[in-house]
Write an enzyme that holds these catalytic residues in place. Structure first.
Site, PDB file in Angstrom:
ATOM      1  N   SER A 143      29.079 -72.705  -0.592  1.00 46.98           N
ATOM      2  CA  SER A 143      30.152 -73.176   0.274  1.00 46.98           C
ATOM      3  C   SER A 143      30.543 -74.572  -0.191  1.00 46.98           C
ATOM      4  O   SER A 143      29.709 -75.475  -0.207  1.00 46.98           O
ATOM      5  CB  SER A 143      29.656 -73.198   1.724  1.00 46.98           C
ATOM      6  OG  SER A 143      30.653 -73.669   2.584  1.00 46.98           O
TER       7      SER A 143
ATOM      8  N   LYS B  36      33.060 -70.294  -2.032  1.00 47.29           N
ATOM      9  CA  LYS B  36      33.810 -70.351  -0.771  1.00 47.29           C
ATOM     10  C   LYS B  36      34.366 -71.754  -0.617  1.00 47.29           C
ATOM     11  O   LYS B  36      33.625 -72.741  -0.665  1.00 47.29           O
ATOM     12  CB  LYS B  36      32.867 -69.992   0.372  1.00 47.29           C
ATOM     13  CG  LYS B  36      33.242 -70.485   1.753  1.00 47.29           C
ATOM     14  CD  LYS B  36      32.375 -69.803   2.805  1.00 47.29           C
ATOM     15  CE  LYS B  36      32.046 -70.730   3.966  1.00 47.29           C
ATOM     16  NZ  LYS B  36      31.145 -70.093   4.951  1.00 47.29           N
ATOM     17  N   LEU B  37      35.678 -71.843  -0.471  1.00 39.57           N
ATOM     18  CA  LEU B  37      36.332 -73.135  -0.300  1.00 39.57           C
ATOM     19  C   LEU B  37      36.626 -73.362   1.175  1.00 39.57           C
ATOM     20  O   LEU B  37      37.176 -72.489   1.847  1.00 39.57           O
ATOM     21  CB  LEU B  37      37.648 -73.183  -1.079  1.00 39.57           C
ATOM     22  CG  LEU B  37      37.582 -72.920  -2.586  1.00 39.57           C
ATOM     23  CD1 LEU B  37      38.992 -73.019  -3.188  1.00 39.57           C
ATOM     24  CD2 LEU B  37      36.635 -73.905  -3.271  1.00 39.57           C
ATOM     25  N   LYS B  38      36.284 -74.542   1.653  1.00 40.77           N
ATOM     26  CA  LYS B  38      36.656 -74.926   3.011  1.00 40.77           C
ATOM     27  C   LYS B  38      38.125 -75.314   3.001  1.00 40.77           C
ATOM     28  O   LYS B  38      38.565 -76.062   2.104  1.00 40.77           O
ATOM     29  CB  LYS B  38      35.787 -76.099   3.462  1.00 40.77           C
ATOM     30  CG  LYS B  38      34.324 -75.729   3.665  1.00 40.77           C
ATOM     31  CD  LYS B  38      34.163 -74.799   4.842  1.00 40.77           C
ATOM     32  CE  LYS B  38      32.699 -74.630   5.233  1.00 40.77           C
ATOM     33  NZ  LYS B  38      32.550 -73.806   6.439  1.00 40.77           N
TER      34      LYS B  38
ATOM     35  N   ASP C  61      37.201 -70.572   4.046  1.00 42.35           N
ATOM     36  CA  ASP C  61      36.704 -70.688   5.425  1.00 42.35           C
ATOM     37  C   ASP C  61      37.468 -71.805   6.127  1.00 42.35           C
ATOM     38  O   ASP C  61      37.423 -72.961   5.702  1.00 42.35           O
ATOM     39  CB  ASP C  61      35.198 -70.997   5.411  1.00 42.35           C
ATOM     40  CG  ASP C  61      34.578 -70.974   6.802  1.00 42.35           C
ATOM     41  OD1 ASP C  61      35.305 -70.768   7.797  1.00 42.35           O
ATOM     42  OD2 ASP C  61      33.346 -71.172   6.892  1.00 42.35           O
TER      43      ASP C  61
ATOM     44  N   ASN D  11      37.127 -72.493   9.518  1.00 43.80           N
ATOM     45  CA  ASN D  11      36.447 -72.975  10.729  1.00 43.80           C
ATOM     46  C   ASN D  11      37.432 -73.205  11.873  1.00 43.80           C
ATOM     47  O   ASN D  11      37.477 -74.266  12.498  1.00 43.80           O
ATOM     48  CB  ASN D  11      35.633 -74.245  10.446  1.00 43.80           C
ATOM     49  CG  ASN D  11      34.396 -73.952   9.610  1.00 43.80           C
ATOM     50  OD1 ASN D  11      34.310 -74.368   8.448  1.00 43.80           O
ATOM     51  ND2 ASN D  11      33.449 -73.205  10.150  1.00 43.80           N
TER      52      ASN D  11
ATOM     53  N   GLU E 196      37.794 -66.577   6.265  1.00 39.90           N
ATOM     54  CA  GLU E 196      36.792 -66.653   7.330  1.00 39.90           C
ATOM     55  C   GLU E 196      37.317 -67.496   8.491  1.00 39.90           C
ATOM     56  O   GLU E 196      37.817 -68.606   8.281  1.00 39.90           O
ATOM     57  CB  GLU E 196      35.530 -67.283   6.725  1.00 39.90           C
ATOM     58  CG  GLU E 196      34.334 -67.385   7.650  1.00 39.90           C
ATOM     59  CD  GLU E 196      33.120 -67.980   6.928  1.00 39.90           C
ATOM     60  OE1 GLU E 196      33.117 -68.040   5.670  1.00 39.90           O
ATOM     61  OE2 GLU E 196      32.183 -68.411   7.610  1.00 39.90           O
TER      62      GLU E 196
ATOM     63  N   ASP F 187      33.323 -65.510  11.880  1.00 31.05           N
ATOM     64  CA  ASP F 187      32.069 -66.267  11.918  1.00 31.05           C
ATOM     65  C   ASP F 187      31.860 -66.735  13.363  1.00 31.05           C
ATOM     66  O   ASP F 187      31.220 -66.038  14.161  1.00 31.05           O
ATOM     67  CB  ASP F 187      32.157 -67.436  10.916  1.00 31.05           C
ATOM     68  CG  ASP F 187      30.978 -68.394  10.959  1.00 31.05           C
ATOM     69  OD1 ASP F 187      30.074 -68.201  11.781  1.00 31.05           O
ATOM     70  OD2 ASP F 187      30.947 -69.374  10.171  1.00 31.05           O
TER      71      ASP F 187
ATOM     72  N   LYS G 108      25.168 -64.845  11.184  1.00 33.54           N
ATOM     73  CA  LYS G 108      24.265 -65.998  11.229  1.00 33.54           C
ATOM     74  C   LYS G 108      23.320 -65.768  12.399  1.00 33.54           C
ATOM     75  O   LYS G 108      23.755 -65.758  13.548  1.00 33.54           O
ATOM     76  CB  LYS G 108      25.052 -67.288  11.477  1.00 33.54           C
ATOM     77  CG  LYS G 108      25.880 -67.785  10.306  1.00 33.54           C
ATOM     78  CD  LYS G 108      26.656 -69.035  10.711  1.00 33.54           C
ATOM     79  CE  LYS G 108      27.510 -69.546   9.561  1.00 33.54           C
ATOM     80  NZ  LYS G 108      28.491 -70.566  10.033  1.00 33.54           N
TER      81      LYS G 108
ATOM     82  N   GLY H  74      25.400 -69.549   6.463  1.00 37.44           N
ATOM     83  CA  GLY H  74      24.408 -70.611   6.395  1.00 37.44           C
ATOM     84  C   GLY H  74      24.806 -71.755   7.304  1.00 37.44           C
ATOM     85  O   GLY H  74      25.989 -71.951   7.599  1.00 37.44           O
TER      86      GLY H  74
HETATM   87  C1  NPQ Z   1      30.294 -72.092   8.155  1.00 33.87           C
HETATM   88  N1  NPQ Z   1      28.451 -73.321   7.004  1.00 33.87           N
HETATM   89  O1  NPQ Z   1      30.153 -71.079   7.507  1.00 33.87           O
HETATM   90  C2  NPQ Z   1      29.227 -73.190   8.198  1.00 33.87           C
HETATM   91  C3  NPQ Z   1      29.742 -74.390   8.785  1.00 33.87           C
HETATM   92  C4  NPQ Z   1      28.885 -75.591   8.862  1.00 33.87           C
HETATM   93  C5  NPQ Z   1      27.673 -73.380   4.756  1.00 33.87           C
HETATM   94  O2  NPQ Z   1      29.924 -73.455   5.309  1.00 33.87           O
HETATM   95  C6  NPQ Z   1      25.631 -79.246   9.877  1.00 33.87           C
HETATM   96  C7  NPQ Z   1      25.177 -78.124  10.527  1.00 33.87           C
HETATM   97  C8  NPQ Z   1      26.754 -79.188   9.117  1.00 33.87           C
HETATM   98  C9  NPQ Z   1      25.855 -76.931  10.442  1.00 33.87           C
HETATM   99  C10 NPQ Z   1      28.629 -77.894   8.278  1.00 33.87           C
HETATM  100  C11 NPQ Z   1      28.814 -73.386   5.708  1.00 33.87           C
HETATM  101  C12 NPQ Z   1      27.469 -77.977   9.022  1.00 33.87           C
HETATM  102  C13 NPQ Z   1      27.005 -76.844   9.694  1.00 33.87           C
HETATM  103  C14 NPQ Z   1      29.305 -76.693   8.202  1.00 33.87           C
HETATM  104  C15 NPQ Z   1      27.738 -75.656   9.590  1.00 33.87           C
HETATM  105  O3  NPQ Z   1      31.271 -72.177   8.856  1.00 33.87           O
HETATM  106 MG    MG Z   2      32.128 -70.216   8.550  1.00 33.73          MG
END
Ligand code: NPQ
Ligand code: MG
Length: 367
Positions: free
Chosen positions: A132, A158-160, A186, A188, A211, A236, A260, A288
Site C-alpha cells: 500500500s 495499491k495507490l492511496k 484506495d 478511504n 477500494e 473495506d 480485515k 492491513g
Molecule cells: C486501508 N491500510 O486499507 C488501511 C488504512 C490505514 C495498509 O492501506 C495507522 C493505523 C495508520 C491504521 C493508515 C493500508 C493507518 C491505518 C492507513 C490504516 O484502508
Molecule cells: Mg482500505
C-alpha cells in the site's frame, strides 16, 4: 486455566510517513492483549488507530472497552467460543473484540499445538504480497517509491487516492510500469456519489479494483456508483460484519471484499465472511492496519485460505518498521511464508517490546 491478562501499551515509529486521504501517520500507537495461563500464553494486537479517522474506533477507547466490558467476561476456563457468545451482547467495538479474541485464539491453539492457519483451514503455505503506497509530494517521488517496492518484489501495488490526487498519479504509475502490473487504488471514503463521472476516468487504467470510494455508511451510493464505473468496487471500511458483507453482496454494492479481522470483530467472523464469499465466487484479499509481527502473523494465516485469490496488504515488516516486535516477516519472490507452528506462530521479542512499552497493566482472572 487462565490466570492473568495484561494490557500492554506501546509505541513504534514508521520507516516513512504514510499519507492517506484521512491523515499523515508518522508512528503507531500499539495495544496488545496478553492472556497468561498455567502453561501457555496468547497474544493479540488491537488494530485501532490513535484517532478515529479510519473508523469510529480509536485505541484509547478500545482500552476502555476491553478493560471495562470484555476482560470481566474472561474466567479461568473461558474459550474463544464462550467469549464470542458473551461478547456478542456488546454492540459494535469490533477492534476491541478482535484483539481479545486473537489473544484467546493464540492461547487456545498453543495449548492444542495447532497453528492458526490449520485451525482456519489454510490451503497455502505462502501468501502473495502487495504493498500500500501512501500519497507522495510529487509524481516523480511516487514513481521512485513504486520502483523501489517493485524491486523488492511486491506483486501488486495499491495507490492511496483522494480528489485531485487520483487520475494523474495513477496514469503516471500505469505508464511507467506497464499494463501487466497489478494495480489498484484506495480512496478511504474520500469521494461522494457525485464524483461518479470523475471516477469513471480511472476506468482507462485497467485497475484491479477501487477500494472504498464512498463513506462507510453509503452502501447504496456504492450500488449507484457501480453502475456508472467499470472498475470493480471493493469495500473495506463498510464491511464491519458477516451480515453487512452478505447485504452488500446481495445489493451489488461491491464485487470484491477486503477482509480485515480487526474491522469485523475477529478471525472467526473474518473466516465466516471468507466462506460466504468463497461460496459465491467473490474474490477476497487480506487488508492491513500497519500491524506489528503479532497482528501480521495472524493475518497471514487468514490470507492462506483458498478464497484469498488477490494479493493482500500483508507486506514485509520493513515496509513499516525498522525493528518489528517479532522476528521480521520477509518477502521471498513476492511472497511471505505463513507461520505454521502453534497458535499465531510468533512471540514478541521481549527486549524489543520492553523498549517500546509505555504502560503495562495486569488483571487477575477469577471466577
Ligand atoms: C486501508 N491500510 O486499507 C488501511 C488504512 C490505514 C495498509 O492501506 C495507522 C493505523 C495508520 C491504521 C493508515 C493500508 C493507518 C491505518 C492507513 C490504516 O484502508
Ligand atoms: Mg482500505
Amino acid at each position: 486455566m487462565i490466570r492473568t491478562i495484561e494490557i500492554i501499551r506501546a509505541h513504534i515509529n514508521l520507516v516513512t510517513p504514510f499519507r492517506t486521504s484521512f491523515a499523515v501517520e508518522l508512528d503507531r500507537d500499539l495495544l496488545f492483549v496478553r492472556i497468561i495461563g498455567d502453561n501457555e500464553e496468547g497474544w493479540g494486537e488491537c488494530v485501532a488507530m490513535a484517532d478515529p479517522l479510519y473508523s469510529s474506533e480509536y485505541v484509547d477507547g478500545c482500552e476502555e472497552v476491553i478493560t471495562r466490558y470484555l476482560l470481566p467476561m474472561i474466567k479461568p476456563d473461558t474459550t474463544v467460543e464462550s467469549f464470542l457468545a458473551e461478547a456478542a451482547h456488546i454492540r459494535g467495538h469490533f477492534m476491541s473484540k478482535a484483539a481479545v479474541e486473537a489473544a484467546l485464539l493464540d492461547y487456545e491453539l498453543r495449548m492444542a499445538n495447532v497453528s492458526l492457519a490449520t485451525y482456519l483451514g489454510a490451503t497455502q503455505t505462502t501468501v502473495a504480497s502487495g504493498v500500500s503506497v501512501g500519497m507522495q509530494s510529487s509524481i516523480d517521488d511516487l514513481l521512485k517509491v513504486v520502483a523501489d517496492y517493485r524491486a523488492e518484489g511486491y506483486v501488486r501495488v495499491k495507490l492511496k487516492i483522494e480528489p485531485g490526487l487520483d487520475i494523474e498519479p495513477v496514469r503516471a504509475v500505469r505508464d511507467a510500469f506497464g499494463p501487466d502490473m497489478l494495480l489498484q487504488v484506495d480512496a478511504n471514503a474520500a469521494y461522494t456519489v457525485n464524483d461518479a463521472d470523475h471516477l469513471a476516468r480511472l476506468d482507462q487504467f485497467n485497475l484491479l479494483l477501487i477500494e472504498q470510494p464512498l463513506p462507510e455508511e453509503d452502501l447504496v451510493g456504492h450500488v449507484e456508483l457501480s453502475k456508472r464505473i467499470a472498475t470493480p468496487i471493493c469495500l473495506d471500511e463498510s464491511i464491519t460484519s458477516f451480515d453487512v458483507a452478505r447485504g452488500a453482496l446481495n445489493i451489488n454494492a461491491c464485487s470484491i471484499i477486503n477482509i480485515k479481522p480487526g474491522r469485523v470483530g475477529g478471525y472467526v467472523e473474518a473466516k465466516r465472511i471468507h466462506d460466504l464469499c468463497y461460496s459465491r465466487g467473490i474474490p477476497v484479499w487480506c487488508g492491513g492496519m500497519l500491524e506489528t509481527g503479532i497482528g501480521r502473523a495472524a493475518n497471514l494465516a487468514l490470507a492462506a485460505l483458498p478464497g484469498f485469490t488477490l494479493p493482500g496488504d500483508t507486506s514485509a515488516s520493513k515496509r513499516y518498521f525498522t525493528q518489528d516486535v517479532t522476528t521480521p516477516f520477509e518477502l521471498v519472490d513476492g511472497h511471505i511464508e505463513v507461520p505454521n507452528t502453534a497458535g499465531i506462530g510468533v512471540r514478541p521479542i521481549e527486549e524489543v517490546l520492553n523498549r517500546m512499552t509505555s504502560r503495562r497493566e495486569s488483571f487477575a482472572v477469577s471466577h
